[in-house]
Every structure is written in structure tokens, then in C-alpha cells.
Design an enzyme around this catalytic site. Sequence first.
Site, PDB file in Angstrom:
ATOM      1  N   LYS A  39     -10.791   0.644  -1.116  1.00  0.00           N
ATOM      2  CA  LYS A  39     -10.322   0.334   0.462  1.00  0.00           C
ATOM      3  C   LYS A  39     -11.756   1.228   1.456  1.00  0.00           C
ATOM      4  O   LYS A  39     -11.821   2.034   1.252  1.00  0.00           O
ATOM      5  CB  LYS A  39      -8.599   1.380   1.348  1.00  0.00           C
ATOM      6  CG  LYS A  39      -8.636   0.738   2.439  1.00  0.00           C
ATOM      7  CD  LYS A  39      -7.367   1.198   2.833  1.00  0.00           C
ATOM      8  CE  LYS A  39      -7.547   0.855   4.411  1.00  0.00           C
ATOM      9  NZ  LYS A  39      -5.637   2.110   4.974  1.00  0.00           N
TER      10      LYS A  39
ATOM     11  N   CYS B 297      -4.848  -3.185   3.804  1.00  0.00           N
ATOM     12  CA  CYS B 297      -4.565  -2.797   5.334  1.00  0.00           C
ATOM     13  C   CYS B 297      -5.601  -2.979   6.233  1.00  0.00           C
ATOM     14  O   CYS B 297      -5.721  -3.496   7.393  1.00  0.00           O
ATOM     15  CB  CYS B 297      -3.824  -1.232   4.897  1.00  0.00           C
ATOM     16  SG  CYS B 297      -2.469  -0.406   6.540  1.00  0.00           S
TER      17      CYS B 297
ATOM     18  N   GLU C 204       1.064  -1.022  -0.142  1.00  0.00           N
ATOM     19  CA  GLU C 204      -0.215  -0.217   0.306  1.00  0.00           C
ATOM     20  C   GLU C 204       1.234   1.205  -0.120  1.00  0.00           C
ATOM     21  O   GLU C 204       1.675   1.310   0.544  1.00  0.00           O
ATOM     22  CB  GLU C 204      -0.715  -0.112   1.399  1.00  0.00           C
ATOM     23  CG  GLU C 204      -1.738   0.926   1.455  1.00  0.00           C
ATOM     24  CD  GLU C 204      -2.650   0.847   2.415  1.00  0.00           C
ATOM     25  OE1 GLU C 204      -3.942   2.080   2.466  1.00  0.00           O
ATOM     26  OE2 GLU C 204      -2.087   0.732   3.261  1.00  0.00           O
TER      27      GLU C 204
END
Length: 496
Positions: free
Chosen positions: A179, A211, A80
Site C-alpha cells: 500500500k 483503501c 483490508e
Amino acid sequence: MGCSPPHFSAIVFILSVLKAYALDSYIAAVYEHSVILSEETNLPVSPEDALVLMNKNMDVLEIAIKAAAQQGAHIIVTPEDGIYGWVFTRETIYPYLEDIPDPRVNWIPCTDPERFGPAPVQKRLSCMARSNSIYVVANIGDKKPCKSSDPKCPKDGRYQYNTDVVFDSEGKLVARYHKYNLFVTETYFNYPEPEYVTFNTSFGNFGVFTCADILFHDPAVVLASKLQVDTVLFPTAWGNTLPLLSAIQFHSAWAMGMRVNFLSANTRNSSVDMTGSGIYEPNGPIAYHYNTETENGHLLIAQLNSRPHLSPTYPPAVNWSSYATSIKHFSPSDQDFTGVVYYDLFTFMELTKIEGNHTICQKNLCCHLSYRMAEKREDEAYVLGAFDGLHIVEGEYYLQICTLLKCKSTDLKTCGQPVATAQTRFEAFSLSGTFGTSYVFPEVLLSGVQLAPGEFQKLSDGRLVSQNGTSKPVLTVALFGRWYERDPPHPQQASP
């Protein structure tokens, strides 16, 4: 003589062909990248200057991708923020964004780069995949215009998304994921609607998320538990938070708890404690990297089972509260005290003897520990701890945690503070808890922030037990439970 209808015969033939090309195993790669960051500024740079920075990072990634392909890797995951970093405002990140189309458009940017407008980053990533015959997973930014009639449309007239892209070995865009669970600092991105992104290959079914998504139910649990992907692809920029949330520690535990392959690529940046990448399977880590000494990147490569659910070694499901709710409480302590772990107020009791059996409770969670140390050192303190409550800093989510952990010093006020080294080995331990959730992730972390593959097992009755003692001194043994049903609403659902 009977015969099958033509369409049935065709289906059987197609399935036979697919089975013939299916691979029982594949070679996976992840690359931990030391990102070249942009300068902090309040003024946007030109698209040309933005591309200069991104090309510098892609130069490094391309070397790693070529190296992985030369070693036979079928797929590589990069981190990321790996192409442009994270030093931005909403305005200054805009020159780094591209319009990323829905993969159903059947697009190979390498051969048709201008089809959806300027897309130099997607073109280069696509060409890396195509020229090296490897699947490439990368994280970039997506931009989408919106109309004022849309009540959620930002004032600047566009949505900006933290986005993972996957290009297949021909360079075709096969997956795009926005995301869903943004970290508190990602104010320059918008929350999307929830997405559950999967794609099939000859070496398994893959899902992708990013994440902080791993801490929440959507999309992570849906992909692993309900859609039952074989492998999760996980670009991350994970700042390590000891004693319970270092990258390798939690990502390995999540793979074991969800019983899925997990490819985690982290960034490397010492100023924000980012390191820790790994290739994990349902039974534990296959390869991992944790480095605080240098700022260098690192490539990991390992072979994985393509369809772990079908493997004879696939671990059974666990009833995480079965054992703990069936036994009488061990001797309680009259010396309980409280301490803070990453802003959460735990109830602790000190382990004062070389061996023992203890129970500690907080609210509805009782944690049981049986242990035997190799020796009881006077210069180290260990505690048994329990936490049952809502974590409210840098995200809100409900936790139930049982943990054996080393204190920073013999001063019990330091229990729960980060510590990376220890001297005490354990000859045996058994940890269990009366969890109200079925989502529990088993962690064992050793001195030097190292994992302990093969040194412990999770039993079907919910106990986390050592095998034959620990090879190194212990930092943490934990059962990290997530009670998703008690989480507050996601910001996307809570907003008007």
C-alpha cells in the site's frame, strides 16, 4: 506457395489457444468481514498467540471462500486488515507479519510452505485457494530487513508494509502489492516505492490497490487509465464519512468515473463506522451491501463482463466541463453562505423553491443545477454547493466538487453535516461544473444510504442527470472532482 516462419506460426497457435480459453464473463465475490480484533497492548504477543488470532479470522474467511466457490465464483476479495485488525503500534504488529516474496519466484505456499521461512498465513490462504479452485485476494503484513547504509531504513532495521496478496486457483502467489498511500493512523507501516501491480487471467486483466490509494493518482489512476486493467481488486477498511465519502457511494462513483470493474471488500465495525462493500461495473453497481444494524459479515456474488472495454455497452469518455463552460450562468444567489463538509469550507446556496436553475461558484469552479422536487417540504432544507481547494485533514489532496445535498435540519448551519435519511424526492435534476480536471466521479445517494442504479446517467458533455426521477428521497447528488496535478508531493517523495 508461401509459408509463415515457424516462430510466427507458434505465436498464432498460442494466441488461438489463449483466445479459446478466454471467458467473456466471470463470477466475482467480495466478503465484508466483521474482524476479530487483537487486544490493545504496548507489549508484543508471541508469534504463536498472533497466529491464534489470525486463524480465528481465517476460519471465518474460509467459510466465505468455500461458499463463494460453491456458487461458481472465480475470484473473491476479502477486506483490508481482515486477518488481524488495526489495534497496533509498530512493535506490537511485528509478530503478525510474514516475509512475502516477489511473485516471480513461482511459489505455491500450500505445497512448499517453508521455502522462504515460516509463512503459516500465506500457507493457509494458498490452501484455501487451491482446495476451492478460486482466486483469493487478502490483506496481510509484509516485513523486509534493511541495512543501516540505507538512509530510509527505520531504526529497528526493517520495513513493514500493508500488503495485498493474490493466490490463483492452484494456490500460487501471483500478486503482491504494498500500500502506497497510508492512512494517518497507519504509523506502524512504512511507505514503499510506488508499485503498479497487475496480473492476467482467462477472465481479464486485474489490478490491485488498497483503501486510501483510491483518493490519489498513484497507483489507482495509472492502473485504470494508463494500464487499462479490466477489474480493480480493492481490499479496504473504510470508515464512512457522509455526505460525500461513504464507501458504496464513492467506490461506485470511482468505478463509473474511471470506467472499470471494481470489487470492493470492506470491514464491518460499528465503532469506527465501517461498512459498505460492492461489485461495481462502469455503468454502476451490480451488487452492494451497507449495514449499520448488525455486526455480521456478508458475502456478495455477481457476474461481470471480463473485458468491459470491449463491451457494446461500455460508456463513452466524458468531457466534464463541456456543458458547464458553454452556457451562461443561471441566476446567482445573494444569499450565499459557507458550510463545512468533512473539514472543507464549501460555498452554499439554499434551494428555496420547488424547482429552479441556479449557479454557485468558488474560485475557478462554477456549479450549475437545474432541478424539480416532487414537493417542497418545510421540514427539510437542500443546498447547492461548490468547493475548489486543497483538502488538508487525514491526507492532502486537491478537490473540485459540485453537490446538491440535504442539510441535517432546516438550520442552515447544519448543511454539510452527516445525515442518513430524507423525505424529499426529486422528479428531475441536472448538475454540471466548470471542472479544471478530467477526473470526476458521479455520485447519487438516496435515503438510508442507498445507491440509485439506473436512475441517473452521466452525459458525454459532463452533465449528471436523472432518468425518470428518484425512487427514494435524495441525500446527495455530486460531481466529485480530483485535480491530481495540484496535489502536494507524496510523503515518500517529499522525505529526504
